[in-house]
Design a protein around this motif. Sequence first.
Motif, mmCIF file in Angstrom:
data_model
loop_
_atom_site.group_PDB
_atom_site.id
_atom_site.type_symbol
_atom_site.label_atom_id
_atom_site.label_comp_id
_atom_site.label_asym_id
_atom_site.label_seq_id
_atom_site.Cartn_x
_atom_site.Cartn_y
_atom_site.Cartn_z
ATOM 1 N N GLY A 161 5.598 0.928 -7.566
ATOM 2 C CA GLY A 161 6.116 2.129 -6.892
ATOM 3 C C GLY A 161 6.670 1.826 -5.515
ATOM 4 O O GLY A 161 6.690 0.668 -5.078
ATOM 5 N N ASP A 162 7.106 2.858 -4.850
ATOM 6 C CA ASP A 162 7.667 2.709 -3.511
ATOM 7 C C ASP A 162 6.666 2.078 -2.555
ATOM 8 O O ASP A 162 7.025 1.276 -1.705
ATOM 9 C CB ASP A 162 8.082 4.085 -2.953
ATOM 10 C CG ASP A 162 9.430 4.495 -3.512
ATOM 11 O OD1 ASP A 162 10.084 3.606 -4.117
ATOM 12 O OD2 ASP A 162 9.812 5.662 -3.367
ATOM 13 N N GLN A 163 5.406 2.454 -2.746
ATOM 14 C CA GLN A 163 4.373 1.947 -1.854
ATOM 15 C C GLN A 163 4.365 0.420 -1.865
ATOM 16 O O GLN A 163 4.300 -0.231 -0.826
ATOM 17 C CB GLN A 163 3.030 2.499 -2.319
ATOM 18 C CG GLN A 163 1.872 2.155 -1.419
ATOM 19 C CD GLN A 163 0.559 2.192 -2.198
ATOM 20 O OE1 GLN A 163 0.473 2.832 -3.249
ATOM 21 N NE2 GLN A 163 -0.428 1.495 -1.697
ATOM 22 N N ILE A 216 5.883 -4.853 0.610
ATOM 23 C CA ILE A 216 6.558 -6.156 0.580
ATOM 24 C C ILE A 216 7.550 -6.270 1.734
ATOM 25 O O ILE A 216 7.577 -7.247 2.473
ATOM 26 C CB ILE A 216 7.264 -6.380 -0.784
ATOM 27 C CG1 ILE A 216 6.221 -6.527 -1.883
ATOM 28 C CG2 ILE A 216 8.169 -7.597 -0.727
ATOM 29 C CD1 ILE A 216 6.802 -6.729 -3.260
ATOM 30 N N LYS A 217 8.345 -5.236 1.874
ATOM 31 C CA LYS A 217 9.351 -5.229 2.954
ATOM 32 C C LYS A 217 8.705 -5.394 4.329
ATOM 33 O O LYS A 217 9.162 -6.152 5.167
ATOM 34 C CB LYS A 217 10.115 -3.901 2.933
ATOM 35 C CG LYS A 217 11.345 -3.921 2.076
ATOM 36 C CD LYS A 217 12.491 -3.158 2.770
ATOM 37 C CE LYS A 217 13.694 -3.059 1.862
ATOM 38 N NZ LYS A 217 13.734 -1.791 1.096
ATOM 39 N N ARG A 218 7.617 -4.655 4.519
ATOM 40 C CA ARG A 218 6.959 -4.638 5.812
ATOM 41 C C ARG A 218 6.381 -6.015 6.143
ATOM 42 O O ARG A 218 6.430 -6.490 7.260
ATOM 43 C CB ARG A 218 5.839 -3.598 5.766
ATOM 44 C CG ARG A 218 5.166 -3.322 7.109
ATOM 45 C CD ARG A 218 4.082 -2.261 6.959
ATOM 46 N NE ARG A 218 2.960 -2.731 6.158
ATOM 47 C CZ ARG A 218 2.480 -2.136 5.074
ATOM 48 N NH1 ARG A 218 3.040 -1.026 4.615
ATOM 49 N NH2 ARG A 218 1.460 -2.620 4.422
ATOM 50 N N ILE A 219 5.853 -6.649 5.107
ATOM 51 C CA ILE A 219 5.053 -7.843 5.352
ATOM 52 C C ILE A 219 5.889 -9.117 5.500
ATOM 53 O O ILE A 219 5.620 -9.963 6.329
ATOM 54 C CB ILE A 219 4.027 -8.004 4.209
ATOM 55 C CG1 ILE A 219 3.003 -6.862 4.287
ATOM 56 C CG2 ILE A 219 3.343 -9.356 4.285
ATOM 57 C CD1 ILE A 219 2.138 -6.736 3.078
ATOM 58 N N LEU A 220 6.929 -9.248 4.677
ATOM 59 C CA LEU A 220 7.600 -10.541 4.628
ATOM 60 C C LEU A 220 8.354 -10.879 5.908
ATOM 61 O O LEU A 220 9.065 -10.050 6.450
ATOM 62 C CB LEU A 220 8.559 -10.576 3.439
ATOM 63 C CG LEU A 220 7.822 -10.571 2.115
ATOM 64 C CD1 LEU A 220 8.805 -10.751 0.981
ATOM 65 C CD2 LEU A 220 6.748 -11.642 2.079
ATOM 66 N N PRO A 221 8.175 -12.119 6.357
ATOM 67 C CA PRO A 221 8.763 -12.518 7.633
ATOM 68 C C PRO A 221 10.266 -12.812 7.565
ATOM 69 O O PRO A 221 10.918 -12.828 8.597
ATOM 70 C CB PRO A 221 7.997 -13.779 8.005
ATOM 71 C CG PRO A 221 7.504 -14.331 6.718
ATOM 72 C CD PRO A 221 7.317 -13.162 5.808
ATOM 73 N N ALA A 232 -0.067 -7.394 -6.774
ATOM 74 C CA ALA A 232 -1.377 -7.291 -7.417
ATOM 75 C C ALA A 232 -2.382 -6.589 -6.505
ATOM 76 O O ALA A 232 -3.114 -5.702 -6.939
ATOM 77 C CB ALA A 232 -1.881 -8.675 -7.815
ATOM 78 N N ILE A 233 -2.382 -6.984 -5.246
ATOM 79 C CA ILE A 233 -3.385 -6.420 -4.332
ATOM 80 C C ILE A 233 -3.130 -4.922 -4.118
ATOM 81 O O ILE A 233 -4.044 -4.114 -4.129
ATOM 82 C CB ILE A 233 -3.384 -7.171 -2.980
ATOM 83 C CG1 ILE A 233 -3.818 -8.627 -3.190
ATOM 84 C CG2 ILE A 233 -4.334 -6.495 -1.996
ATOM 85 C CD1 ILE A 233 -3.701 -9.502 -1.955
ATOM 86 N N GLU A 234 -1.865 -4.575 -3.954
ATOM 87 C CA GLU A 234 -1.546 -3.157 -3.759
ATOM 88 C C GLU A 234 -1.929 -2.325 -4.986
ATOM 89 O O GLU A 234 -2.108 -1.126 -4.897
ATOM 90 C CB GLU A 234 -0.053 -2.980 -3.442
ATOM 91 C CG GLU A 234 0.336 -3.399 -2.031
ATOM 92 C CD GLU A 234 -0.277 -2.508 -0.944
ATOM 93 O OE1 GLU A 234 -0.470 -1.302 -1.198
ATOM 94 O OE2 GLU A 234 -0.591 -3.019 0.153
ATOM 95 N N ASN A 235 -2.029 -2.981 -6.115
ATOM 96 C CA ASN A 235 -2.468 -2.297 -7.322
ATOM 97 C C ASN A 235 -3.987 -2.339 -7.483
ATOM 98 O O ASN A 235 -4.506 -2.006 -8.533
ATOM 99 C CB ASN A 235 -1.818 -2.911 -8.558
ATOM 100 C CG ASN A 235 -0.448 -2.309 -8.848
ATOM 101 O OD1 ASN A 235 -0.329 -1.295 -9.524
ATOM 102 N ND2 ASN A 235 0.593 -2.925 -8.308
ATOM 103 N N GLY A 236 -4.663 -2.830 -6.466
ATOM 104 C CA GLY A 236 -6.118 -2.828 -6.504
ATOM 105 C C GLY A 236 -6.724 -3.993 -7.249
ATOM 106 O O GLY A 236 -7.884 -3.949 -7.653
#
Length: 766
Positions: free
Chosen positions: A262-264, A269-274, A321-325
């Motif tokens: 999902g968008d989340q 991903i967008k927020r995290i990647l350098p 995977a982590i965002e999916n718990g």
Amino acid sequence: MLEPSTAVQYVKGIGPRIAEILAAKGIHTVDDLLHYLPFRYEDRVNPRGISELRAGEMATVIAEVRTSGLFRTRRMPIFQMTAGQGRSRLRCIWFNATYLKDKFQPGQMIALYGKVEDNKGELELRQPQFEIIGEGEEEAEQKVAQSLEIGRIVPIYESAGQGRLTSRWFRRVIHGALENLTLELPEAIPAVVRKRLDLVRPREALHRVHWPDEGESMQNLQAFRTPAHIRMIFEELFFIELGLELKRREQKAQTGVAFQLGDQVRQAIKRILPFHPTNAQKRALKEIAGDMEKPSPMRRLLQGDVGSGKTLVAFEAAIIAIENGHQVALMAPTEILAQQHYFSARRILEPSGYRIVLLTGSLEDDRKREVRRHIAQGNAQLVIGTHALIEQRVEFAKLGLVIVDEQHRFGVLQRFKLMKKQDAGGATGVSPVGNGTDHVGTGVLTRPAERSSAIFGDQSEARRARLDRTGEGTRPHVGSGSAEPDVLVMTATPIPRTLALTLYGELDISVLDEMPPGRTPIVTRRVGDERTDEVWQFVRKQVGAGHQAYVVYPVIEENEESELKAAMKMYRELSKKVFPDFQVAVLHGRMQPDLKEQVMRLFQQGKIQILVSTTVIEVGVDVPNAAVMVIEHAERFGLAQLHQLRGRIGRGAAKSFCILMTGGKVSEEGERRLDAMVRTNDGFQIAELDLELRGPGEFFGTRQAGLPSFQVANIIRDRDLLEIAKREAAAVLSGPNSEISQPEIARALRQMRMKWQKTYGLVEVG
Ligand code: ADP
Ligand code: MG
């Protein structure tokens, strides 16, 4: 009568001692012995008259012993024998052959095979192979007919046990074993396949591959393309492909986790990647994400040259995977690499609140237990470790993704072990075990907050509190507790795609064929060690300008005391005499793990400027500010290894330099390796040349590429047969309408299991 499964020790001519030598070669049974194929053949069909011989040719001569004797020259003893046919005479000499002293009697008939040389106008045979075949002419003819050495196409075997078991020895023993082999050799290849490919029967194949008919084409023999060879090679590849095909089908049928994208997740991903991903990284991630969304478990190979940015892609998959718990396991081949991944994961992922742990073999037992508890309880979201992770029992609360880095360091064995453990379900190894119950320790339970701070290092309480609110660890499970985790395998070994498809048949493949932007190509120079001073001056200038440098010393076997000493000596000299004003440190495989970790960290932080190291930094180490690498005794390294080493620099924006130092005389092959390094940075080109120089055996050996090692097949030479084997294996399993009868399938599968169990020690396959 010998059965194929009979222990080799019961073959005539083999006792317990010899059986041991053979075991070291992987020969345990009669079947193994019969699969020890000649590596070439000699045409000794037509013996020649002495008077027709010509210098330079290989010839078989049958003649009578006239005189013989031992001569001592200043350099070595030489044994000389003169053989005759009527009036013609031929001199034969053997160097260093005192053992021949009493071998020959005048009048004996002897068969000789060797190269005809011109010695100042006279022809002679140097170091010929020979066999005494009798006393008189008549007897000689009979003997020739039976002889294994002469008057036929003769198989040449690689010797074993440091030359104790010679080619002649193998000829005799294998001949004997074939004579006594049971008449009932089962045919495991289904009849349609056999007919379609016109395969010869197993027994006939064995006979003809060792003892070819007189009329057999020498060219086909040397190319391993006689019908007998084809049958044996095909058989081996067929059962491997059958195993892979079965594995593939099994996997398709399994339920994995259908991750949601999902968008989340995208935002995360967008927020995290350098960085902005390269197009190749985007493509790979799209393929991976596509697999992860599907309900069947992902089995994907991510292939990319050193420095192509595989780690970033792996982290993206981990975020999904982590965002999916779910939990993620990331496994590296060495502790240093695991540590490095741990540092960069913490740098990149921890700011988002992900909980990351490092689990390596060298952790103290207490701490290990604690880490494991966190894993079992689902507190740890990303678990990074060495293959201690797979070899020991680690239980996950909810494992969703397994990432295996630098696959070429893992043998095929580990690859299957890993998958096997997952197949086996909750009881062993890396396996999902439902929810957050404590599977590891009992009794001494500390409060979660205390455990967390011990494990999660400097993560702040506030951040953890935020996490707890979002309920990361306790989120409702996506997918069921018994779902198979997805698997992503990463490798820098440039295996040609068709080959990879056929061999890693159970894996899908993504390729990173593009380097991240801003790289300037590495400049590679070769320098003789008489110019050492200049090299150090250059290093001084670079380090002075703010860059960091590696100095690599060839300690290839870390337990080689003398090599390590030399490396340490060099380190002391560099740190005390040459660069007393810089921070110089040393790194080698025998250092304490926490010391290693500390050194790596300081180097990564730029606090160490020059790192003197053994090849422990070969794989995967990533310090972008390191722009210089000096490789001492570069001639001692293999090409693939040099390329891996060089891959540690050229990772940042600064121009990087690789200096290959050589000392003393370099072999011709060494020259070609160094030459290739200076000429190109391209991993595929280097791999190709490496293949050419070392042969596929070495390059694609289990050690390097993690590919299965074969008894008779050779994946470069036999690519065509590999394709066919793959096709036929798929056909055999193609359901009830297939042209193959059920008993035949059953027999083939039985055979396959036997082979696989033998090769990989696995029972579960299929
Ligand atoms: P490898 O494929 O050898 O494992 P790494 O994942 O270690 O390569 O990446 C090599 C270097 O390139 C690292 O310093 C990494 O941070 C950097 N890198 C990776 N992807 C990108 C990108 N898209 N843009 C810029 N730099 C990148
Ligand atoms: Mg890497």
